[in-house]
Design an enzyme around this catalytic site. Structure first.
Site, PDB file in Angstrom:
ATOM      1  N   SER A 183       0.842  -1.297  -0.065  1.00  0.00           N
ATOM      2  CA  SER A 183      -0.089  -0.142   0.219  1.00  0.00           C
ATOM      3  C   SER A 183       0.889   1.358  -0.002  1.00  0.00           C
ATOM      4  CB  SER A 183      -0.835  -0.039   1.052  1.00  0.00           C
ATOM      5  OG  SER A 183      -2.001   0.974   1.110  1.00  0.00           O
ATOM      6  N   ASP A 228      -6.045  -3.108  -2.578  1.00  0.00           N
ATOM      7  CA  ASP A 228      -5.041  -3.028  -1.312  1.00  0.00           C
ATOM      8  C   ASP A 228      -4.383  -4.227  -0.914  1.00  0.00           C
ATOM      9  OD1 ASP A 228      -3.727  -2.023   0.723  1.00  0.00           O
ATOM     10  OD2 ASP A 228      -5.192  -0.355   1.242  1.00  0.00           O
TER      11      ASP A 228
END
Length: 449
Positions: free
Chosen positions: A97, A286
């Site tokens: 991320s 993500d």
């Protein structure tokens, strides 16, 4: 007026039909000597394999990690062929991320990451740029396409700010820094997808064709905030065989029931991708949903391969020690919802849905990695001295800061892609304090100096 509306609708329809997903180049055979492969990082290591891991957490994670790199640039160790600073001697960097942004840029730029990353990313209002593109009328036609979304706009902004069209092929040939491993999550099956050629062999895709910005955007695509990013799947069309897994299975002890279950589970997961006619596309979100610390990959290898095979591979590489430094930017934002009987607002509910599973998974992964380190070193203690490959683990987390106003401040920094300069500086200070206070890190410095 009516004609104008009809004209606008016609233009939007025409433009949206032009925006189609651009597939990654497929391969019909596998070349083990080419591509962006993890094995190249280990081959280039000396007797020390030094691995950095940046957690998720948007710009908060990127700024904390950058503070660590800034300190490493000023830390002198025994000179090697790579250089005389600790920053020069990092072999691998994992990122998830927000951490994937720093990890890939470090891989591209090497020691020049300091100060370039701060100048080109941390000091800019990246989030504002993304929002302006999302709400720009000029992008409305593209956003009406079913094959283009906010995640794709995020990719474009990452490319403009940092990567300038670079692909994983550029990393394979021209990277100045450590080998970067970043990951995203397959939203359909919840599987961690690693952006390495070893993984992409199983999909029969040429990772070198993929823009770095797209992988980073996928790793950063927080559900509901950004749309998933699409990846084509060509598995089953390049004579892929899981040779490494076959070796693992052959070496497994039939009495190791848990390891056998781990192998069976891995085989099942890999088989999900092998019928590309049934699953021609994969949709990525993500990476923090499956591994917010970047630690899970190493633990998964250990759980499947076992200590004997991992030891054999490390000896073949000439390693004497493995050093893992994890930078964890997990926060703990204070809120007032429990002081009222009012039903929490939707924003709080969304935050809970996304962050609670990630936070719990973070603690579980951290605990498992500590256990893995202890198990590995116990196994090594039974080996002859000349065959030992010791592992050192350093965990640097914001929650480990000493009680202070600084700790309260940084733990209350929310996850976004913009930080005021004052918050960036606080996180850089936090990084220095964590390094100074870490006994494990100080012990490693003595070894390296």
């Amino acid at each position: 007026m009516k004609k104008l509306i009809i004209l606008c609708c016609a233009l939007l329809s025409a433009c949206s039909s032009l925006v189609e997903y651009q597939p990654v180049e497929t391969i019909n055979h596998i070349r083990l000597d080419s591509g962006y492969r993890t094995k190249n990082a280990v081959v280039s290591a000396d007797e020390n394999l030094i691995i950095l891991m940046f957690s998720g957490g948007g710009s908060r994670a990127a700024a904390l990690g950058y503070g660590v790199l800034e300190s490493f640039k000023n830390t002198r160790i025994r000179r090697s062929q790579k250089g005389g600073s600790l920053l020069d001697n990092i072999d691998m960097v994992y990122g998830v991320s927000g951490g994937s942004v720093l990890a890939t840029y470090f891989s591209l730029q090497g020691s020049d990451v300091v100060p370039k990353f701060e100048d080109n990313f941390l000091k800019k209002n990246f989030q504002s740029e993304v929002i302006s593109q999302v709400f720009s009328f000029s992008n409305l036609p593209r956003l009406t396409s079913p094959q283009f979304g906010r995640g794709d706009l995020l990719q474009e902004q990452f490319d403009l700010a940092l990567y300038k069209g670079k692909t994983f092929g550029d990393l394979a040939k021209n990277r100045k820094g450590p080998f970067a491993v970043i990951s995203a999550t397959d939203m359909n099956v919840g599987q961690r997808i690693a952006f390495t050629q070893e993984f992409f062999d199983g999909l029969c895709l040429n990772l070198s064709d993929l823009p770095i910005a797209r992988a980073v955007a996928a790793s950063s695509a927080v559900p509901l905030v950004f749309s998933p990013l699409t990846l084509n799947n060509n598995a089953g069309n390049c004579r892929f065989s899981m040779q490494e897994l076959d070796l693992v299975i052959a070496s497994a002890n039939k009495d190791e029931s848990q390891r056998a279950k781990n192998i069976a589970e891995l085989q099942k997961i890999l088989s999900l991708y092998q019928n590309s006619a049934e699953r021609p596309y994969i949709h990525l979100v993500d990476g923090g949903l499956t591994d917010n610390l970047g630690l899970a990959g190493l633990v998964d290898i250990y759980d499947v391969a076992g200590p004997e095979l991992m030891h054999k591979k490390t000896l073949e590489s000439g390693l004497k020690r493995i050093i893992v430094i994890n930078i964890n930017a997990q926060n703990e934002v204070t809120n007032e919802i429990d002081k009222s009987a009012d039903v929490p607002a939707t924003a709080y509910v969304i935050n809970t849905v996304i962050n609670v599973p990630i936070d719990r998974n973070t603690q579980t992964t951290l605990r498992r990695f500590r256990e893995f380190t202890d198990e590995w070193n116990t196994f090594m203690s039974k080996m002859p001295m000349n065959k030992r490959v010791n592992m050192h683990f350093v965990s640097l987390g914001l929650k480990d800061l000493p009680e202070s106003e600084l700790k309260k401040d940084v733990l209350n920094i929310s996850t976004s892609f913009y930080l005021p300069h004052s918050d960036v500086n606080k996180l850089k200070r936090a990084a220095n304090i964590l390094l100074q206070n870490s006994k494990e890190y100080q012990e490693i410095l003595k070894i390296l100096q």
